[in-house]
Design an enzyme around this catalytic site. Structure first.
Site, short mmCIF file in Angstrom:
data_model
loop_
_atom_site.label_atom_id
_atom_site.label_comp_id
_atom_site.label_asym_id
_atom_site.label_seq_id
_atom_site.Cartn_x
_atom_site.Cartn_y
_atom_site.Cartn_z
N SER A 155 43.37 35.65 27.50
CA SER A 155 44.82 35.66 27.35
C SER A 155 45.26 34.24 27.04
O SER A 155 45.00 33.33 27.83
CB SER A 155 45.48 36.17 28.63
OG SER A 155 46.85 36.40 28.45
N ARG A 173 36.93 43.73 37.64
CA ARG A 173 38.07 43.13 38.35
C ARG A 173 37.59 42.67 39.72
O ARG A 173 37.43 43.47 40.63
CB ARG A 173 39.20 44.15 38.48
CG ARG A 173 40.55 43.55 38.87
CD ARG A 173 41.62 44.62 38.92
NE ARG A 173 41.83 45.23 37.63
CZ ARG A 173 42.62 44.76 36.68
NH1 ARG A 173 43.30 43.65 36.88
NH2 ARG A 173 42.76 45.39 35.53
N ARG A 221 41.02 35.49 43.11
CA ARG A 221 42.27 36.26 43.06
C ARG A 221 42.20 37.43 44.04
O ARG A 221 41.19 38.12 44.11
CB ARG A 221 42.52 36.78 41.64
CG ARG A 221 42.66 35.67 40.62
CD ARG A 221 43.00 36.16 39.24
NE ARG A 221 43.00 35.06 38.28
CZ ARG A 221 43.21 35.20 36.97
NH1 ARG A 221 43.44 36.40 36.47
NH2 ARG A 221 43.20 34.14 36.18
#
Length: 440
Positions: free
Chosen positions: A366, A291, A276
């Site tokens: 999630s 992250r 990402r």
């Protein structure tokens, strides 16, 4: 993608759904009005095109009758009319493609409609906690950590097993090099999660491509809206995208297929690297490996029928929670509000693990139910026995869990005051019986 027939019949409901997702009333109404106008223009054109095709067929028959009746003048007149109609049809088919594209492009960037029980809110501060686990673990472990628990990067660097400086020299920011027993611990976590989901939770392990076509990314909703969050590499005359999550290839396994209803649900899991760009995260979590541009994750995907998807969502979330329970990591589960929910989701549960070094809960999983939103983009259907028509499948995805964040959580929750890290009992078989990681 939403059903244009539903939008046509329920424009006010879509306006309300967009407003619940924090769109302004003006933007929501203008967007829906534009969609309705595009749909009406397309349908009017199709009606005119169909009428022209019918008239062409009728006129062709009339030409034959005129020639049989030796009426040359009428035959020539009808031939001229047919010629004009053919030209209109040829141009009309090109116009049909233009109108189809305009409508589909507008639908492609429209988010999913939240379920009625999703709490209304603007951002993460409006999410609602529904349960938590491990408060007693937090209290019991606190004395062993010293007065100020360390963050994972402090622990890892002190052990000499986590190297951000060399990673930056290799690849830039948001990369990490793990060494020795920390690298083995991350691998152990991924293997443990896969074994749990396949042996106890009924998921089928998959090995999937890490590079996918644009249409696969479109199918799960990453394209076109989130292109800047992805990495691409040239391939032939086009490109391939690096997967941001194994959700993309696994969900697309049902693409352009009709699955017998009796074979549902399909439950899949995979341990893969994920890539990402973190384009919208400048300045957030810049220290450590919370992250990253590259990280490992165990993904869960379910493909179900329409009636089972809500129950499957609860089940999937419990499967992800089971990982943290077996590792004895404290966590809380929250339902995301309408303003914080992902583009393709109808409802999402976030599982947030406790990080003592940050004195905060942070997302580690999630789990979302998407209804038929992704299925329409992929043309993924199922068929009930003895029914003539097919239906769109419902899709779900969830982290089961993020491996790097699980490593962070283990390091921080199992840290000792002397700087060592105790290995959770569930992971010791994967670590050759090792009970503790300490500086050498």
């Amino acid at each position: 993608m939403l059903d244009i027939k539903w939008i046509r019949d329920n424009p006010a409901a879509l306006v309300e759904a967009l407003e619940r997702r924090s769109w302004s009333s003006g933007e929501a109404r203008s967007t829906v009005d534009d969609l309705i106008a595009k749909d009406e223009a397309r349908r009017e054109h199709l009606t005119a095109l169909q009428a022209s095709q019918e008239r062409r067929n009728a006129a062709s028959k009339e030409i034959g009758n005129a020639m049989r009746n030796s009426d040359a003048a009428l035959a020539e007149k009808l031939k001229a009319e047919v010629g004009e109609i053919k030209e209109f049809i040829q141009n009309g088919e090109a116009r049909e493609r233009e109108l189809d594209k305009a409508l589909n492009d507008a639908l492609a960037v429209l988010p999913n409609v939240p379920l009625a029980d999703v709490p209304f809110g603007k951002d993460e501060h409006d999410n609602v906690e529904i349960r938590r686990f491990g408060d007693e673990l937090i209290a019991r472990r606190q004395p062993r950590m010293g007065n100020k628990p360390k963050e994972h990067f402090e622990i890892g660097e002190a052990l000499g097993l986590m190297d951000f400086e060399r990673a930056a020299r290799l690849s830039g920011s948001r990369f990490t090099v793990l060494k020795g027993q920390l690298a083995r611990l991350e691998r152990a976590l991924g293997q443990f999660m896969l074994d749990l989901h396949t042996s106890e939770h009924g998921y089928t392990e998959m090995q999937v491509p890490l590079l996918v076509r644009d249409d696969a990314l479109f199918g799960t909703g990453q394209l076109p809206k989130f292109e800047e969050d992805l990495f691409f590499t040239p391939h032939g005359d086009g490109r391939l995208g690096l997967i941001p999550t194994a959700e993309v290839p696994m969900t697309n396994m049902a693409r352009e297929e009709i699955t017998p209803a009796e074979k549902l649900p399909l439950r899949m899991t995979a341990l893969t690297p994920c890539f990402r760009s973190e384009a919208g995260s400048a300045g957030r979590d810049t220290r450590g490996m919370l992250r990253q541009h590259q990280f490992y994750k165990v993904e869960l995907v379910s493909v179900t029928d329409a009636e089972s998807s809500i129950a499957e969502h609860e089940r999937m979330t419990e499967c992800a929670e089971a990982v943290l329970k077996k590792l004895e990591l404290p966590f809380r589960t929250v339902v995301l509000c309408t303003g914080d929910m992902g583009f393709g989701a109808r409802k999402t549960y976030d599982i947030e693990v406790w990080l003592p070094g940050q004195n905060a809960y942070r997302e580690i999983s999630s789990c979302s139910v998407c209804g038929d939103f992704q299925a329409r983009r992929m043309d993924a259907r199922y068929k009930v026995k003895d029914e003539k028509a097919t239906r769109f499948v419902h899709t779900l995805n969830g982290s089961g869990t993020a491996v790097g964040r699980a490593l962070i959580a283990v390091m921080e929750n199992y840290q000792e005051e002397d700087g060592s890290v105790t290995i959770p009992e569930a992971l010791r078989p994967y670590m050759g019986g090792l009970e503790r990681i300490a500086a050498s």
